[in-house]
Design an enzyme around this catalytic site. Structure first.
Site, PDB file in Angstrom:
ATOM      1  N   HIS A  12      -0.838  -5.486  -4.993  1.00 30.56           N
ATOM      2  CA  HIS A  12      -0.199  -4.425  -4.215  1.00 30.56           C
ATOM      3  C   HIS A  12       1.173  -4.862  -3.682  1.00 30.56           C
ATOM      4  CE1 HIS A  12      -0.470  -1.670  -0.445  1.00 30.56           C
ATOM      5  NE2 HIS A  12      -0.117  -0.918  -1.480  1.00 30.56           N
ATOM      6  N   HIS A  54       8.986   0.406   0.634  1.00 33.43           N
ATOM      7  CA  HIS A  54       7.852   1.262   0.976  1.00 33.43           C
ATOM      8  C   HIS A  54       8.216   2.340   1.991  1.00 33.43           C
ATOM      9  CE1 HIS A  54       4.251   2.470   3.220  1.00 33.43           C
ATOM     10  NE2 HIS A  54       3.619   2.318   2.071  1.00 33.43           N
TER      11      HIS A  54
HETATM   12  O1  G3P Z   1      -0.151   2.937  -4.853  1.00 37.73           O
HETATM   13  C1  G3P Z   1      -0.884   3.283  -3.726  1.00 37.73           C
HETATM   14  C2  G3P Z   1      -0.832   2.297  -2.652  1.00 37.73           C
HETATM   15  O2  G3P Z   1       0.351   1.591  -2.638  1.00 37.73           O
HETATM   16  C3  G3P Z   1      -1.152   2.899  -1.317  1.00 37.73           C
HETATM   17  O3  G3P Z   1      -0.103   3.469  -0.699  1.00 37.73           O
HETATM   18  O4  G3P Z   1       1.231   3.410   1.358  1.00 37.73           O
HETATM   19  O5  G3P Z   1       0.512   1.262   0.339  1.00 37.73           O
HETATM   20  O6  G3P Z   1       2.211   2.672  -0.781  1.00 37.73           O
HETATM   21  P1  G3P Z   1       1.018   2.650   0.099  1.00 37.73           P
HETATM   22 MG    MG Z   2       2.420   1.944  -2.792  1.00 34.60          MG
END
Ligand code: G3P
Ligand code: MG
Length: 245
Positions: A12, A54
């Site tokens: 992530h 983000h």
């Molecule tokens: O791709 C989805 C994941 O990244 C969740 O959302 O807010 O962390 O970008 P966020």
């Molecule tokens: Mg994301």
């Protein structure tokens, strides 16, 4: 369902929380932990450069201020996007989408590009990111384009119909299956708390792959893998991932 060529585990924002999110340093660290697939957030500068960030504002993850939508790339490129995390990452820059594409292709990694528009910039961002992805990945296994914003995915579909798309869901809002069908997605990515065997089977019956974010607990991952999940996005690159299952 069509063949699914992407790895089960995705790091992530590059490497979750161990390096400054959405920087090249984070991708390198995720790669060091064995990850061969990544998620990142992409938005546009005022002059249309696709880059990783983000938030809708710069303060949390850089030394900039305000909305990036009001700045040209030349100004964004000068920001420090690493010091907020820890001293070893001081002066780490915001990466251009093109740099992340180069990293992924050089290291045979797959990318899930979350289209993360600044408010009001959904269609411009979706179309521009799709066009840039098509250009950068020409002939290679393409990135998976995802978004919480149907308008952004619709613009991506219209710009580059052949690129795979996924609808992101933080709740199962009314009409999501119809929206996913209209967007001609290959996958649906939900908050892990929404996903269970029944939803996975429901998605698979529609020909859609089932992915989740953000799983940092091994027992949750084990349950989802047993239920047939196709992809898991994690922050816990040091505890979960390709070596753990
Ligand atoms: O791709 C989805 C994941 O990244 C969740 O959302 O807010 O962390 O970008 P966020
Ligand atoms: Mg994301």
């Amino acid at each position: 369902m069509k063949p699914w060529l992407y790895p089960l585990w995705l790091a992530h924002r590059g490497a979750g929380k161990l390096a400054p999110e959405n920087t090249l340093a984070a991708f390198r660290l995720g790669g060091d932990f064995g990850f061969r697939a990544f998620e990142c957030d992409v938005k546009l500068s005022r002059d249309g450069e696709a880059f990783l960030l983000h938030d809708d504002t710069l303060e949390r993850t850089s030394n900039g201020q305000g909305s990036p939508a009001g700045l040209d790339w030349a100004a964004l490129a000068r920001l420090d996007a690493g010091s907020w995390h820890s001293p070893p990452y001081a002066a780490e820059p915001l990466p251009r989408f093109a740099q992340i594409a180069a990293f992924c292709q050089a290291n045979a990694c797959m990318l899930n590009v979350e289209i993360k528009p600044c408010p009001g910039d959904e269609a411009r961002t979706g179309a521009a990111v799709a066009r840039e992805a098509a250009r950068l990945w020409a002939g290679a296994l393409p990135p998976l384009l995802s978004s919480f914003k149907p308008e952004a995915l619709a613009a991506a579909r219209d710009a580059e119909p052949a690129l795979p798309r996924a609808l992101l869901l933080e709740e199962l809002w009314h009409g999501w299956p119809e929206a996913a069908a209209a967007l001609d997605v290959v996958a649906v990515i939900t908050d892990w708390q929404l996903m269970d065997r029944a939803l996975i089977e429901r998605l698979h019956a529609r020909g859609w792959r089932a992915l989740v974010y953000t799983v940092n607990d091994a027992s949750v991952a084990e349950r989802l893998i047993a239920d047939g999940i196709d992809g898991i996005i994690t922050d816990a690159v040091d505890r979960l991932g390709p070596g753990s299952s």
